[in-house]
Design a protein around this motif. Sequence first.
Motif, PDB file in Angstrom:
ATOM      1  N   PHE A  82      -3.544   1.541  -9.195  1.00  0.00           N
ATOM      2  CA  PHE A  82      -2.668   0.368  -9.114  1.00  0.00           C
ATOM      3  C   PHE A  82      -1.833   0.179 -10.384  1.00  0.00           C
ATOM      4  N   GLY A  83      -1.836   1.202 -11.244  1.00  0.00           N
ATOM      5  CA  GLY A  83      -0.962   1.201 -12.404  1.00  0.00           C
ATOM      6  C   GLY A  83      -1.388   0.310 -13.542  1.00  0.00           C
ATOM      7  N   SER A  84      -2.654  -0.110 -13.569  1.00  0.00           N
ATOM      8  CA  SER A  84      -3.087  -1.011 -14.639  1.00  0.00           C
ATOM      9  C   SER A  84      -4.169  -0.413 -15.526  1.00  0.00           C
ATOM     10  N   GLY A  85      -4.479   0.870 -15.312  1.00  0.00           N
ATOM     11  CA  GLY A  85      -5.550   1.498 -16.081  1.00  0.00           C
ATOM     12  C   GLY A  85      -5.050   2.102 -17.373  1.00  0.00           C
ATOM     13  N   ASN A  86      -5.773   1.892 -18.459  1.00  0.00           N
ATOM     14  CA  ASN A  86      -5.418   2.497 -19.739  1.00  0.00           C
ATOM     15  C   ASN A  86      -6.558   3.342 -20.297  1.00  0.00           C
ATOM     16  N   ARG A  87      -7.541   3.621 -19.453  1.00  0.00           N
ATOM     17  CA  ARG A  87      -8.656   4.478 -19.845  1.00  0.00           C
ATOM     18  C   ARG A  87      -8.815   5.594 -18.829  1.00  0.00           C
ATOM     19  N   GLN A  88      -9.442   6.679 -19.271  1.00  0.00           N
ATOM     20  CA  GLN A  88      -9.659   7.803 -18.366  1.00  0.00           C
ATOM     21  C   GLN A  88     -10.792   7.471 -17.394  1.00  0.00           C
ATOM     22  N   ALA A  89     -10.621   7.909 -16.173  1.00  0.00           N
ATOM     23  CA  ALA A  89     -11.623   7.669 -15.136  1.00  0.00           C
ATOM     24  C   ALA A  89     -12.651   8.801 -15.162  1.00  0.00           C
ATOM     25  N   ASP A  90     -13.485   8.781 -16.172  1.00  0.00           N
ATOM     26  CA  ASP A  90     -14.563   9.752 -16.292  1.00  0.00           C
ATOM     27  C   ASP A  90     -15.695   9.121 -17.088  1.00  0.00           C
ATOM     28  N   ARG A  91     -16.701   9.926 -17.425  1.00  0.00           N
ATOM     29  CA  ARG A  91     -17.856   9.361 -18.118  1.00  0.00           C
ATOM     30  C   ARG A  91     -17.469   8.753 -19.459  1.00  0.00           C
ATOM     31  N   GLY A  92     -16.577   9.410 -20.205  1.00  0.00           N
ATOM     32  CA  GLY A  92     -16.154   8.877 -21.488  1.00  0.00           C
ATOM     33  C   GLY A  92     -15.483   7.522 -21.338  1.00  0.00           C
ATOM     34  N   GLY A  93     -14.602   7.388 -20.347  1.00  0.00           N
ATOM     35  CA  GLY A  93     -13.952   6.107 -20.104  1.00  0.00           C
ATOM     36  C   GLY A  93     -14.945   5.041 -19.693  1.00  0.00           C
ATOM     37  N   ALA A  94     -15.946   5.440 -18.884  1.00  0.00           N
ATOM     38  CA  ALA A  94     -16.970   4.485 -18.452  1.00  0.00           C
ATOM     39  C   ALA A  94     -17.779   3.978 -19.650  1.00  0.00           C
ATOM     40  N   LEU A  95     -18.097   4.877 -20.572  1.00  0.00           N
ATOM     41  CA  LEU A  95     -18.866   4.470 -21.752  1.00  0.00           C
ATOM     42  C   LEU A  95     -18.053   3.528 -22.635  1.00  0.00           C
ATOM     43  N   GLU A  96     -16.765   3.826 -22.792  1.00  0.00           N
ATOM     44  CA  GLU A  96     -15.911   2.937 -23.581  1.00  0.00           C
ATOM     45  C   GLU A  96     -15.811   1.562 -22.932  1.00  0.00           C
ATOM     46  N   GLU A  97     -15.715   1.550 -21.603  1.00  0.00           N
ATOM     47  CA  GLU A  97     -15.647   0.289 -20.870  1.00  0.00           C
ATOM     48  C   GLU A  97     -16.931  -0.511 -21.076  1.00  0.00           C
ATOM     49  N   LEU A  98     -18.053   0.164 -21.015  1.00  0.00           N
ATOM     50  CA  LEU A  98     -19.337  -0.506 -21.181  1.00  0.00           C
ATOM     51  C   LEU A  98     -19.516  -1.015 -22.605  1.00  0.00           C
ATOM     52  N   ALA A  99     -19.036  -0.234 -23.568  1.00  0.00           N
ATOM     53  CA  ALA A  99     -19.180  -0.624 -24.976  1.00  0.00           C
ATOM     54  C   ALA A  99     -18.421  -1.904 -25.290  1.00  0.00           C
ATOM     55  N   ASP A 100     -17.363  -2.207 -24.537  1.00  0.00           N
ATOM     56  CA  ASP A 100     -16.559  -3.397 -24.777  1.00  0.00           C
ATOM     57  C   ASP A 100     -17.171  -4.661 -24.175  1.00  0.00           C
ATOM     58  N   LYS A 101     -18.228  -4.492 -23.393  1.00  0.00           N
ATOM     59  CA  LYS A 101     -18.860  -5.653 -22.767  1.00  0.00           C
ATOM     60  C   LYS A 101     -19.795  -6.350 -23.749  1.00  0.00           C
ATOM     61  N   PRO A 102     -20.111  -7.632 -23.482  1.00  0.00           N
ATOM     62  CA  PRO A 102     -21.127  -8.300 -24.313  1.00  0.00           C
ATOM     63  C   PRO A 102     -22.432  -7.501 -24.305  1.00  0.00           C
ATOM     64  N   PHE A 103     -23.030  -7.377 -25.476  1.00  0.00           N
ATOM     65  CA  PHE A 103     -24.251  -6.582 -25.630  1.00  0.00           C
ATOM     66  C   PHE A 103     -24.023  -5.134 -25.209  1.00  0.00           C
ATOM     67  N   GLY A 104     -22.795  -4.646 -25.477  1.00  0.00           N
ATOM     68  CA  GLY A 104     -22.433  -3.293 -25.060  1.00  0.00           C
ATOM     69  C   GLY A 104     -23.341  -2.228 -25.635  1.00  0.00           C
ATOM     70  N   ALA A 105     -23.711  -2.371 -26.922  1.00  0.00           N
ATOM     71  CA  ALA A 105     -24.569  -1.367 -27.544  1.00  0.00           C
ATOM     72  C   ALA A 105     -25.924  -1.300 -26.844  1.00  0.00           C
ATOM     73  N   VAL A 106     -26.472  -2.457 -26.512  1.00  0.00           N
ATOM     74  CA  VAL A 106     -27.758  -2.496 -25.813  1.00  0.00           C
ATOM     75  C   VAL A 106     -27.623  -1.837 -24.441  1.00  0.00           C
TER      76      VAL A 106
END
Length: 277
Positions: free
Chosen positions: A50-74
């Motif tokens: 839908f033209g709004s993604g700025n991260r790669q759709a793979d495991r690396g992008g998923a990890l970056e997405e998760l790291a940005d969440k609250p308590f991402g490191a945990v």
Amino acid sequence: MNARVQALTGRGRARRAANGSAAEGAARAGLTARGVIYLLVGILALQIAFGSGNRQADRGGALEELADKPFGAVLLWALGAGLVGMALWRLSEALFGVTGKDGHTAKKRLPAAARCVFYAFVAYSVLAFAAGAGGGGSSDRQSRDVTARVMDIPTGRWLVGIAGVGIVIAGAVIGIQAARRSYHKKMKLGELSPRVRRMVDVTGVGGGVARGLVFAGAGVFAVRAAVDYDPDRVKGLDDTLRSFADTPLGPWLLVLVAAGLVLFGVFSFTLARWRRV
């Protein structure tokens, strides 16, 4: 004689431990972790469609997405621990046999060993990312680098081609098994209400077919790389997903595949709850 009895007894204890609550907990944690990754990759692929993604759709992008969440490191450490559990569960299957018919045959145990190696690598990459030592990285770049190194050896071109054909076949098998609902044999269907069973079938069939299509697509690009003798032809998960938008169906095929990966993530959660281990 006593030594032999002790050895057999020790092996029996190991087998019981592998098939007991520890292995079950490892399996369910691993399936949950796999579900999280597929869910995030599917969401990232939908954003790209839908033209709004700025991260790669793979495991690396998923990890970056998760790291940005609250308590991402945990969350990252928990995800890595779950994947370690997945690797240990597959290891127990390789050593002591798989649940179900013919579970002790090499036909069942060898794939379990291969899955153990794969998930051990994935777990390492996630834990390395959580520790700040990299480990995410672009799947596209990693795929091209590995292919280039393989092609540098005398038979490398053939190896890449054979691997590509194998991945295409694996994708077809994954999709066909999902469409046939082969996962029913691995689940505690008697514990499912009609509503939950419908959800399992929607996510299992839709998610499995989409996952198989992605595997097959990646395999096709590997075969092309071998034929053209060009490692840059290989595509990782992100580029493979983006290639669906270049078909005559345009971004809508990517939308369907991405939605299927989200469904597969949800399906993994249902397996974590109702799979027989």
